[in-house]
Design a protein around this motif. Structure first.
Motif, PDB file in Angstrom:
ATOM      1  N   UNK A 436       0.763  -0.976   0.208  1.00 31.59           N
ATOM      2  CA  UNK A 436       0.039  -0.059  -0.020  1.00 31.59           C
ATOM      3  C   UNK A 436       0.818   1.179  -0.022  1.00 31.59           C
ATOM      4  N   UNK A 437       2.123   1.188   0.683  1.00 32.10           N
ATOM      5  CA  UNK A 437       2.758   2.404   0.766  1.00 32.10           C
ATOM      6  C   UNK A 437       3.447   2.648  -0.618  1.00 32.10           C
ATOM      7  N   UNK A 438       3.711   1.408  -1.370  1.00 27.09           N
ATOM      8  CA  UNK A 438       4.307   1.882  -2.669  1.00 27.09           C
ATOM      9  C   UNK A 438       3.239   2.416  -3.735  1.00 27.09           C
ATOM     10  N   UNK A 439       2.165   1.734  -3.365  1.00 26.23           N
ATOM     11  CA  UNK A 439       0.869   2.452  -4.166  1.00 26.23           C
ATOM     12  C   UNK A 439       0.630   3.988  -3.996  1.00 26.23           C
ATOM     13  N   UNK A 440       0.903   4.309  -2.655  1.00 25.70           N
ATOM     14  CA  UNK A 440       0.603   5.544  -2.532  1.00 25.70           C
ATOM     15  C   UNK A 440       1.562   6.533  -2.847  1.00 25.70           C
ATOM     16  N   UNK A 441       2.941   6.061  -2.618  1.00 25.75           N
ATOM     17  CA  UNK A 441       4.139   6.772  -2.867  1.00 25.75           C
ATOM     18  C   UNK A 441       4.268   7.006  -4.218  1.00 25.75           C
ATOM     19  N   UNK A 442       4.033   5.936  -5.146  1.00 21.98           N
ATOM     20  CA  UNK A 442       4.464   6.195  -6.481  1.00 21.98           C
ATOM     21  C   UNK A 442       3.254   5.978  -7.612  1.00 21.98           C
ATOM     22  N   UNK A 444      -0.160   7.052  -6.432  1.00 20.15           N
ATOM     23  CA  UNK A 444      -1.481   7.807  -6.010  1.00 20.15           C
ATOM     24  C   UNK A 444      -2.622   6.699  -5.354  1.00 20.15           C
ATOM     25  N   UNK A 445      -2.193   5.729  -4.632  1.00 17.94           N
ATOM     26  CA  UNK A 445      -3.030   4.829  -4.087  1.00 17.94           C
ATOM     27  C   UNK A 445      -3.789   3.932  -4.932  1.00 17.94           C
ATOM     28  N   UNK A 446      -4.352   2.867  -4.268  1.00 19.60           N
ATOM     29  CA  UNK A 446      -5.032   1.901  -5.062  1.00 19.60           C
ATOM     30  C   UNK A 446      -6.541   1.818  -4.767  1.00 19.60           C
ATOM     31  N   UNK A 447      -7.094   2.710  -4.398  1.00 20.92           N
ATOM     32  CA  UNK A 447      -8.543   2.828  -4.006  1.00 20.92           C
ATOM     33  C   UNK A 447      -9.321   3.418  -4.980  1.00 20.92           C
ATOM     34  N   UNK A 448     -10.338   2.944  -5.714  1.00 22.31           N
ATOM     35  CA  UNK A 448     -10.858   3.836  -6.827  1.00 22.31           C
ATOM     36  C   UNK A 448     -12.022   4.451  -6.204  1.00 22.31           C
ATOM     37  N   UNK A 449     -12.432   5.623  -6.725  1.00 26.94           N
ATOM     38  CA  UNK A 449     -13.505   6.495  -6.603  1.00 26.94           C
ATOM     39  C   UNK A 449     -14.178   6.642  -7.890  1.00 26.94           C
ATOM     40  N   UNK A 534     -18.321   7.205 -16.187  1.00 25.39           N
ATOM     41  CA  UNK A 534     -17.801   7.502 -14.874  1.00 25.39           C
ATOM     42  C   UNK A 534     -16.512   8.196 -15.052  1.00 25.39           C
ATOM     43  N   UNK A 535     -16.330   9.147 -14.158  1.00 24.31           N
ATOM     44  CA  UNK A 535     -14.874   9.433 -13.825  1.00 24.31           C
ATOM     45  C   UNK A 535     -14.469   8.582 -13.036  1.00 24.31           C
ATOM     46  N   UNK A 536     -13.175   7.870 -13.459  1.00 21.35           N
ATOM     47  CA  UNK A 536     -12.489   7.128 -12.248  1.00 21.35           C
ATOM     48  C   UNK A 536     -11.111   7.656 -11.737  1.00 21.35           C
ATOM     49  N   UNK A 537     -11.160   7.599 -10.467  1.00 21.01           N
ATOM     50  CA  UNK A 537      -9.794   7.976  -9.927  1.00 21.01           C
ATOM     51  C   UNK A 537      -9.687   7.787  -8.771  1.00 21.01           C
ATOM     52  N   UNK A 538      -8.286   7.652  -8.185  1.00 21.94           N
ATOM     53  CA  UNK A 538      -7.635   6.770  -7.120  1.00 21.94           C
ATOM     54  C   UNK A 538      -7.500   7.724  -5.900  1.00 21.94           C
ATOM     55  N   UNK A 539      -7.770   7.299  -4.817  1.00 19.23           N
ATOM     56  CA  UNK A 539      -7.387   7.851  -3.712  1.00 19.23           C
ATOM     57  C   UNK A 539      -6.118   7.378  -2.917  1.00 19.23           C
ATOM     58  N   UNK A 540      -5.111   8.220  -2.696  1.00 21.29           N
ATOM     59  CA  UNK A 540      -3.996   7.826  -1.834  1.00 21.29           C
ATOM     60  C   UNK A 540      -4.331   8.157  -0.585  1.00 21.29           C
ATOM     61  N   UNK A 541      -4.667   6.819   0.293  1.00 23.96           N
ATOM     62  CA  UNK A 541      -5.197   6.989   1.405  1.00 23.96           C
ATOM     63  C   UNK A 541      -4.120   7.102   2.561  1.00 23.96           C
ATOM     64  N   UNK A 542      -3.960   8.363   3.064  1.00 25.40           N
ATOM     65  CA  UNK A 542      -3.127   8.524   4.357  1.00 25.40           C
ATOM     66  C   UNK A 542      -3.984   8.010   5.510  1.00 25.40           C
ATOM     67  N   UNK A 543      -5.185   8.649   5.553  1.00 27.44           N
ATOM     68  CA  UNK A 543      -5.854   8.019   6.805  1.00 27.44           C
ATOM     69  C   UNK A 543      -7.515   8.411   6.360  1.00 27.44           C
ATOM     70  N   UNK A 544      -8.129   7.939   7.255  1.00 25.70           N
ATOM     71  CA  UNK A 544      -9.630   8.090   6.963  1.00 25.70           C
ATOM     72  C   UNK A 544     -10.185   9.704   6.922  1.00 25.70           C
ATOM     73  N   UNK A 545      -9.535  10.454   7.710  1.00 27.65           N
ATOM     74  CA  UNK A 545      -9.788  11.876   7.810  1.00 27.65           C
ATOM     75  C   UNK A 545      -9.443  12.343   6.360  1.00 27.65           C
ATOM     76  N   UNK A 546      -8.446  11.939   5.763  1.00 22.75           N
ATOM     77  CA  UNK A 546      -8.016  12.474   4.437  1.00 22.75           C
ATOM     78  C   UNK A 546      -8.918  12.100   3.482  1.00 22.75           C
ATOM     79  N   UNK A 547      -9.564  10.866   3.469  1.00 25.81           N
ATOM     80  CA  UNK A 547     -10.348  10.302   2.453  1.00 25.81           C
ATOM     81  C   UNK A 547     -11.760  11.071   2.610  1.00 25.81           C
TER      82      UNK A 547
END
Lengths: 983, 248
Positions: A436-442, A444-449, A534-547
């Motif tokens: 997950x850290x690699x996904x976030x760092x390089x 932009x995350x792996x959680x689709x929105x 749809x507009x697909x995007x990804x969320x780089x999740x640092x924490x729930x508050x950020x999301x």
């Protein structure tokens, strides 16, 4: 109770037989119990948010992404690319996967001389082999925003294979299959697995591992405690066996009625072991006390049940109330936890009162040796005595302390963090967290929105709105790589005609759309015959508050910025006043978008007012005189036209071309000439011999030339304006320079278009009727995706917390008020557990432990278990108070007996829960730790705050305080005690 | 009927005669006969409607004309829906391909190595649309012969840039046209099935009027219904130039 006791003894044999049979049955069911780690199943399926999420997932090929990352020195080498190719193909063969995106299977829109190529970045089966080819591929792939940071990291060290998993399939088994495939295609790259399906796989694994490790450990611990308490084998086996049987029944029943184990219900076995053994212990110790007296064995058993039955039931019921309070929770898994935990308590309680007597009746009775217990516990007794005196001396101080805790919690509770992201379930050094850290760092995350757009998607107004919206999305923190069909159209427009924007006519859109029609990527972007996208995007999740902040920004923008209804107007048909007003609005919009682009690319120095000023100052193309250089550029374009294969009027002779261009030049220097006048010049300049076999040539050439001139004039205007804007910037990051220029050039291009969208409400009805518009564009936008689900979870965690606590407090208050036949009694007995719960929140804030789907349970569990201490303590104190002569004596006796038992019991339970800290599931670790702390706090509150309150208030349900002649015993005179006024 | 078409027809008849008398034809001869049948007319103008059916059963219909001269001059023009009316494709020898976009008034070249990509949302690749160079690109093997059909297995030649692992072609003995072609993907799985029915004799040439291409993996189908077929109009070469591509 006596009747129940008789009944139990009479039917002891059937009880044993039935219990054995049921244990075999539920034991068998238990072996089939499965773990459900799908977070979506934890939510109520009829929730509209959940339903929309599933619907969108279903329509666009699945809403969860399984991501495999390969990491090596430089991924642009033949063997890594071959491995990617092989994995991509094999993943695609899995029926549960709707689509795989990787370097070897991704849409590529590329400019070629005089044309375009729409294909794959690497065509199947043609992986570059030579160092030159590989270097070219590397340079190209890293230069495009479509790939860089999306499927290949900017440093070229990591690549992703992103598999879209269909909805409604077993995601954990897909993850297993994918992993097996990766292992079957070896390579030197380091592999990471990310995304929800892999997270679920890992979660399932560690739930099983934790259960297999921790349950025996807790059982062993319990056995040790039991042995030290009873010093007899039966003292160990009976309570332990009973609670194990109860656990088997509970879990077996779960499977039997079709419920799967979740991350929350996985806590039930440890929970039952830790708290469910108490009932057996109470019964057994009572029996052992009575065993020392005379009489028939069966009679002694009956007397034991009669004596201890009611307290066992009362404490059991209050604990159950704590758990049943979760039935008010929003989350299915929490409701299940509440139901089955309370069922487990019920079973443990019932079995303790039936199975233990039944077994005891067949065991030989014996008189135990007089133990040295009394002596050994002397120091404990002394500590309890001192505690009693302290409470008497400092009752006010204790109450003030409690008030301070309440005050502190008022400060602390709003600061409670919340965390519902699945990533947080895993330890920081675990494989899944690294991925997950690699996904976030390089990447932009792996959680689709997803942002769902309904309307006529091929309408330029709709696409432009989407495109603009994506530009806004790119500026939201943690939100990355928005992609939609609008991007593809703009990219095609850029590669084909050099403008990264949406064409302003439906035909323009449709012509470009043709190139991607039927491409597999379209299945993820457009649905329902092009009425939904749809507009697909990804969320780089640092924490729930950020999301949640990101989700809220999107919602806010959707609610305020996007006009629900647009008119798409041809500006040429409008009266001048209307037209200039629309153009003013359009310029303002463009300025806003340019500022968004600057923000996205990290460009400094472009604020909206300055941009708007430059745009307004530039005027429009039509009243613009071309510079000499621009005139030359147009001349060259015209000359090129005559030479090209596509020329309607092909001219071979350079001198003739020069003559014709010279004749046309005066026409296009000042303004855009009409077709007729161009035609006239051609007639005059070009000898008929040139077009003798094509008499229509001039007819076709005139409009073609006009459009060339028009294009040149627009290009000159747009390039000039783009240059001015770039000159205004203070700083442009080097890597973003090209992309920024392309983006704002596309924005500026909008200014020279013939059509513009206007919100319907901004045009007066009178004007509307004159315009005779029929292109009325309506769109609706909705947001969905995992982040929304997280937000839902987050809100539900808070709601669950408050609802379950309120419910538990309410029911317990009623129970206790009835038990002590006093309103005040109910309130006072509830106070220690309330203080405990608040104290728990303070501990969480101080240690930075967030409220999550598991720690949310602590409050009610603490109440359910902690209330037992209160009940025991108050009951004993009431009894001693009524029989005794002084407050001090009553308190001392209560402390020495019940108080001591409470401390020992709390320590044992706390120890049992502390075992969870050894587990691998982070929320479970927190749960174990916090429950342990809570147990200790709750026990301390029961023996200090509770008596302090009773003494301070002189609550009448305890007894007649006036009856006590002296509050203090003679040998306590040395203690400094405030004198008390009698009422 | 022109002289050319008469001779082409004669060729078909001769082939049919050979088929019936010789009994067993060599696989390569069968394939050659198929190709000759397909390429018999000097030129052909077809007006057709094309229906795309997706997995959910949604349909999209287009109307287009195809102008073909010889093996390597083809012009495809979309007539409907309205927003793509006039969009034209010009395919010339050596895989030169151009698109005309009326909304922009411009001709653009399309890269040649996309011929294995699907053509504009259909289930035909650019290459399938050409589908005339069987002998050059494939080595046939006779799998089965029934009273009415030859079943050929076509393996792509090494130098060909075919993206299929093999084709299975069911050739109708009576028409020497493929009634059915199965396309297998690189991993060897069935990818698409093309069926050609409603064979009519127009200007002496046998022409299937109903062609279906089903992508069995994506559950997507393209149906072509030929409405108006004219052969041997002596279409001038000039028609197949960028200049005329723009004229619509």
């Amino acid at each position: 109770m006596t009747r129940l006791a008789h009944w139990i003894v009479r039917y002891r044999l059937p009880i044993l037989i039935v219990a054995t049979l049921l244990t075999v049955f539920f034991g068998y069911e238990l072996t089939k119990l499965r773990i459900d780690s799908d977070i979506l199943n934890y939510l109520p399926q009829d929730d509209p948010v959940v339903r929309l999420f599933r619907e969108v997932g279903d329509r666009y090929g699945g809403s969860s992404l399984a991501v495999v990352a390969l990491e090596t020195e430089d991924v642009f080498n033949t063997s890594t690319l071959a491995r990617i190719d092989s994995l991509t193909t094999r993943f695609q063969d899995l029926p549960e996967i709707s689509q795989v995106m990787s370097l070897t299977d991704v849409l590529d829109i590329r400019r070629i001389p005089e044309g375009i190529e729409v294909g794959k970045l690497i065509s199947s089966g043609s992986i570059p082999q030579t160092p030159q080819e590989l270097a070219a591929l590397r340079e190209y792939a890293l230069s495009k925003e479509m790939y860089r940071g999306n499927i290949v990291s900017a440093d070229g060290r990591t690549v992703l294979l992103i598999a879209r998993v269909r909805d409604g399939v077993d995601k954990t088994s897909v993850a297993t299959e994918m992993r097996a495939i990766v292992e079957a295609v070896p390579g030197q790259e380091t592999v990471y697995y990310g995304g929800i399906p892999f997270q679920m796989r890992f979660l399932t694994d560690i739930i099983i591992r934790d259960l297999a490790r921790l349950v025996p450990l807790v059982a062993l611990l319990l056995a040790a405690v039991l042995y030290f308490s009873f010093h007899r084998l039966r003292g160990v086996l009976l309570p332990l066996g009973t609670v194990l049987v109860g656990t088997i029944w509970t879990l077996g029943l779960m499977h039997w009625i079709g419920v799967q184990l979740t991350i929350v219900t996985a806590a039930i076995p440890v929970l039952l072991l830790a708290i469910g053994s108490a009932y057996g212990i109470h019964l057994l110790s009572t029996y052992m006390e009575i065993e020392e007296s005379d009489g028939d064995k069966l009679d002694r058993i009956r007397r034991s049940i009669a004596a201890i039955g009611l307290p066992i039931i009362l404490t059991g019921v209050t604990t159950m109330v704590g758990f049943l309070a979760f039935l008010f929770s929003y989350l299915t898994m929490t409701r299940e936890f509440g139901l089955f935990a309370s069922l487990g308590v019920l079973l443990a309680m019932a079995l303790s009162m039936t199975l233990i007597p039944a077994v005891l009746s067949y065991l030989p009775s014996r008189k135990p040796q007089v133990s040295a217990k009394v002596q050994r516990s002397n120091w404990v007794t002394r500590v309890m005595d001192v505690t009693a005196d302290l409470v008497l001396a400092h009752e006010r101080l204790i109450v003030v302390g409690a008030i301070l805790i309440v005050a502190g919690s008022l400060v602390a509770v709003p600061q409670l963090q919340r965390e519902v992201n699945m990533k947080d379930y895993f330890k920081p050094d675990s494989e899944i967290r690294q991925a997950e850290e690699i996904m976030e760092a390089s990447f932009g995350g792996a959680i689709p929105i997803q942002i769902l757009v309904s309307g006529d998607i091929k309408d330029p107004a709709v696409l432009k709105e989407m495109f603009r919206f994506e530009k806004y999305l790119r500026t939201i923190p943690h939100l990355n790589h928005p992609q939609s069909v609008a991007d593809l159209i703009a990219e095609l427009n850029e590669q084909m005609f050099g403008r990264r924007t949406i064409p302003d006519t439906r035909e323009g859109v449709a012509n470009l759309w043709f190139f991607v029609e039927g491409n597999e990527i379209m299945d993820q972007l457009v649905a329902d015959n092009d009425t939904q996208a749809v507009i697909q995007a990804k969320i780089g999740t640092v924490n729930t508050a950020g999301v949640i902040a990101a989700v809220d920004s999107i919602d806010h923008h959707l609610a305020t910025a996007a006009p629900p209804q647009l008119l798409w107007l041809d500006l040429g048909t409008l009266p001048m006043s209307v037209r200039s007003e629309i153009e003013r609005q359009r310029t303002a919009d463009v300025a806003r978008v340019i500022v968004l682009d600057a923000e996205h690319h990290g460009v400094e120095g472009l604020d909206r007012d300055r941009v708007l000023h430059v745009l307004r100052a530039a005027g429009s193309t039509s009243d613009r005189q071309l510079t000499t250089r621009q005139v030359e550029a147009v001349s060259r374009a015209v000359a090129d036209y005559f030479r090209s294969d596509a020329a309607d009027l092909p001219i071979d002779s350079d001198s003739l071309i020069a003559d014709v261009v010279a004749g046309l030049k005066p026409l296009f220097a000042d303004s855009l000439p009409g077709e007729a006048i161009i035609g006239a010049v051609l007639q005059k300049q070009v000898p008929p011999s040139v077009y003798v076999d094509d008499p229509e040539a001039i007819e076709y050439a005139a409009p073609a030339l006009r459009s060339i001139v028009r294009e040149c004039r627009r290009t000159a205007f747009v390039d000039g304006l783009t240059d001015s804007l770039i000159r205004m910037t203070l700083h442009i990051p080097e890597t973003a320079a090209q992309a920024f220029r392309t983006d704002i050039r596309g924005d500026v291009w909008t200014l020279v278009e013939d059509h513009a969208g206007v919100p319907s409400e901004s045009i007066s009805p009178a004007m509307l009727s004159r315009l005779a518009v029929n292109d009325d564009v309506a769109t609706t936008t909705l947001q969905t995706g995992m982040p929304i689900i997280f937000k839902r979870l987050d809100r539900s965690v808070v709601k669950s917390q408050s609802m379950s606590l309120i419910a538990a407090f309410a029911v317990l208050f009623i129970l206790l008020a009835v038990r002590f036949r006093s309103f005040t009694g109910g309130l006072i007995s509830l106070t220690p557990v309330v203080a405990t719960v608040l104290c728990n929140f303070i501990v969480m804030v101080v240690l930075g432990i967030p409220l999550d789907v598991v720690t949310v349970l602590i409050g009610s569990v603490a109440v359910g278990i902690g209330i037992d201490y209160t009940i025991h303590f108050l009951a004993r104190f009431q009894k001693e108070f009524r029989n005794g002569t002084s407050e001090r004596d009553a308190l001392r006796v209560t402390m020495e007996t019940t108080g001591k038992a409470i401390i020992i019991n709390a320590s044992a339970v706390a120890l049992g829960f502390l075992v969870l800290v050894l587990g691998d599931i982070v929320p479970m670790q927190r749960f174990g730790f916090l429950i342990a702390v809570t147990m200790v706090v709750s026990a301390l509150a029961a023996i200090t705050l509770l008596p302090a309150l009773v003494l301070l208030t002189k609550a009448r349900f305890i007894g007649e305080f006036d009856r006590m002649a002296k509050r203090l015993n003679h040998n306590l005179g040395s203690l400094k005690v405030p004198t008390r006024r009698r009422p | 009927m022109s002289v050319r078409s008469q001779s082409a027809m004669l060729a078909v008849l001769v082939l049919l005669a050979v088929t019936q008398t010789a009994g067993a034809m060599a696989p390569l001869d069968i394939l050659q006969a198929v190709e000759d049948t397909l390429n018999a007319p000097a030129d052909r103008e077809v007006h057709l409607s094309m229906t795309l059916v997706d997995a959910e059963g949604n349909t999209k219909t287009r109307e287009l004309t195809i102008l073909q001269k010889g093996k390597d001059k083809r012009l495809i023009r979309f007539l409907s829906p309205a927003d793509v009316r006039g969009v034209g494709f010009l395919v010339l020898e050596d895989d030169l391909m151009y698109i005309y976009m009326p909304a922009f008034g411009k001709v653009r070249r399309i890269a040649s190595h996309i011929k294995n990509e699907n053509f504009m949302g259909t289930d035909f690749t650019y290459d399938d649309m050409a589908q005339t160079d069987y002998v050059k690109n494939y080595t046939p093997d006779l799998q089965e012969e029934t009273d009415s059909h030859y079943v050929l297995e076509l393996m792509p030649n090494e130098e060909s840039e075919i993206d299929y692992s093999r084709l299975v072609m069911c050739v109708n003995k009576a028409t020497m046209l493929p009634d059915r072609v199965e396309f297998y993907d690189r991993p060897g799985l069935l990818l698409k099935i093309m069926t050609q029915t409603d064979v009519r004799r127009i200007d002496g040439y046998l022409t299937p009027h109903h062609i279906e291409m089903e992508d069995v993996q994506d559950k997507h189908t393209t149906i072509m219904d030929l409405e108006n077929v004219v052969h041997d109009q002596s279409i001038p070469d000039q028609q197949f130039t960028q200049r005329y591509l723009k004229r619509f």
